[in-house]
Design an enzyme around this catalytic site. Structure first.
Site, PDB file in Angstrom:
ATOM      1  N   GLY A 116      -7.794  10.349   3.553  1.00 45.11           N
ATOM      2  CA  GLY A 116      -6.338  10.311   3.598  1.00 45.11           C
ATOM      3  C   GLY A 116      -5.751  11.708   3.443  1.00 45.11           C
ATOM      4  CG  ASP A 117      -2.080  12.304   1.313  1.00 46.23           C
ATOM      5  OD1 ASP A 117      -3.020  11.713   0.745  1.00 46.23           O
ATOM      6  OD2 ASP A 117      -0.937  12.373   0.837  1.00 46.23           O
ATOM      7  CB  THR A 121      -9.848  13.361   2.120  1.00 49.89           C
ATOM      8  OG1 THR A 121     -10.061  12.594   0.946  1.00 49.89           O
ATOM      9  CG2 THR A 121     -11.176  13.695   2.775  1.00 49.89           C
ATOM     10  CB  THR A 161      -4.687   5.655   3.905  1.00 52.39           C
ATOM     11  OG1 THR A 161      -3.863   4.901   3.014  1.00 52.39           O
ATOM     12  CG2 THR A 161      -3.832   6.114   5.053  1.00 52.39           C
ATOM     13  CB  ILE A 162      -5.277   0.126   2.844  1.00 52.39           C
ATOM     14  CG1 ILE A 162      -4.744   0.526   1.467  1.00 52.39           C
ATOM     15  CG2 ILE A 162      -6.772  -0.097   2.817  1.00 52.39           C
ATOM     16  CD1 ILE A 162      -4.740  -0.631   0.478  1.00 52.39           C
ATOM     17  CG  ASP A 163      -1.372   3.217   0.940  1.00 53.66           C
ATOM     18  OD1 ASP A 163      -1.594   2.026   0.657  1.00 53.66           O
ATOM     19  OD2 ASP A 163      -1.506   4.146   0.122  1.00 53.66           O
ATOM     20  N   GLY A 168       1.050   0.576  -1.933  1.00 51.85           N
ATOM     21  CA  GLY A 168       1.987   1.427  -1.194  1.00 51.85           C
ATOM     22  C   GLY A 168       2.813   2.229  -2.170  1.00 51.85           C
ATOM     23  NE  ARG A 169      -0.820   5.858  -4.453  1.00 50.15           N
ATOM     24  CZ  ARG A 169      -1.737   6.799  -4.323  1.00 50.15           C
ATOM     25  NH1 ARG A 169      -1.852   7.718  -5.235  1.00 50.15           N
ATOM     26  NH2 ARG A 169      -2.519   6.841  -3.271  1.00 50.15           N
TER      27      ARG A 169
END
Ligand code: F6P
Length: 359
Positions: A113-114, A116, A136-138, A181-182
């Site tokens: 994701g972002d 990494t 990412t699941i998001d 979902g942060r």
């Protein structure tokens, strides 16, 4: 030729499909693949890795999690936030580079994701031959319309809502489902639409508790005895966390510990008098087998990543580039059928992972 692959950060359904795609495509080119254990950590001495081939990766596209293991902690966590990026210390990167060179690697597929991919960018800038795969699941990574894992997470939310609807309806309750979902509300939005939510609260739209309660009351007036509310974990009321807390006088830490879903449920019960329950779906959204879509997207991404390395097109991330709805003349739809392109990317991906296409 030999290449490396690693995944870093949280696990994600479809990771094994990417690995399967990379190994299959690399094997077709006669390349070897080294899979590092637990992300970048596996590159630090003593290096931890395994040689991946079509036999020991057979069938893994169906499995959840990652056969390589992963971590979102450790020496390589690039700190991203508020526009600030803290680089991974160069001595750590150089130590990993020794492993890379000792194994005679000529390319590295980094899946993440972002955070990494921020590290991947740093490695590129330091001259590493790196390609990225978005994970990412998001579904909140910029520059790709879809990440693998998202469809599986949404499917879990829909399954959860389908189950919650029968119990909510039987008891005449409001049920609040908190989903992951942060920063982005994609899981809540898609899951809520598909699963028949009556309200969806996401980080991008600060919510008004009065409006939410009004929607619940209106449903009651319309003869519906239950409501389903989906709340992304990062959703907040207008005015921020503090304004919400003041209604209960709770401390900020208590608020976070309770989770936004529990908090919204408590407020709804207090304000509407409707019996309310809350459920946090949590890591059920990340676990389990990937959906068919995520297996295909993962495979496709993996095959494409190998193509980038073959072309020595480093510093790139594979990306899914459609997923929008527009309008076309009806006659464009009926004049011809949309057939599989025998030379297209999907057929190529199938062939790359060893599937016989009949010719
Ligand atoms: O980034 C993916 C994500 O699933 C977020 O939605 C969630 O907040 C987080 O990971 C949870 O991570 P952990 O596994 O560290 O609890």
């Amino acid at each position: 030729m030999r290449i490396g692959i690693l995944n870093s950060g949280g696990d994600c359904p479809g990771l094994n499909a990417v690995i399967h795609g990379v190994v299959g495509a690399a094997d077709k080119l006669g390349w070897e693949v080294v899979g590092f254990t637990d992300g970048f950590e596996g590159m630090l001495p003593p290096a931890r890795y395994q040689l991946l081939d079509v036999n020991n990766t057979m069938g893994i596209q169906k499995l959840g999690g990652t056969i390589l293991g992963t971590t979102n902690k450790g020496n390589f966590g690039a700190k991203v936030g508020a526009g600030n990026v803290m680089e991974v210390p160069h001595e750590i990167v150089n130590s990993a580079r020794k492993t890379f060179d000792a194994l005679n690697l000529e390319g590295l597929v980094i899946i993440g994701g972002d955070g990494t991919l921020t590290t991947a960018l740093q490695l590129c800038n330091m001259g590493w031959p790196v390609v990225g795969v978005p994970k990412t699941i998001d579904n909140d990574l910029h520059a790709t319309a879809r990440t693998f894992g998202f469809d599986s997470a949404v499917t879990s939310v829909v399954d959860g809502l389908d189950r919650l609807q029968t119990t909510a309806g039987s008891h005449g309750r409001v049920i609040v489902l908190e989903v992951m979902g942060r920063h982005a509300g994609w899981i809540a939005l898609h899951g809520g639409i598909a699963g028949g939510a009556n309200a969806i609260l996401i980080p991008e739209i600060p919510f008004d508790m009065d409006v939410v309660c009004e929607a619940v009351n209106q449903r009651e007036k319309d003869g519906n005895n239950f409501s389903l509310i989906v709340v992304a974990e990062g959703a907040l009321p207008e005015g921020g966390e503090q304004s919400f807390i003041q209604t209960e006088g709770a401390a900020s830490s208590e608020y976070r510990l309770g989770g936004i879903g529990a908090r919204v449920a408590a407020e709804i019960e207090k304000r509407t008098g409707k019996e309310t329950r809350s459920v946090t779906l949590g890591h059920l959204q990340r676990g389990g087998s990937p959906t068919a879509f995520d297996r295909i997207l993962g495979t496709w991404f993996g095959v494409e990543a190998v193509k980038l390395i073959e072309k020595k097109d480093f510093g790139k991330m594979v990306s899914y580039q459609s997923a929008s709805v527009g309008a076309v003349p009806i006659e464009d739809a009926v004049n011809q059928l949309r057939l599989v392109d025998p030379e297209g990317e999907e057929v190529n991906a199938a062939r790359s992972v060893g599937i016989c296409m009949g010719k």
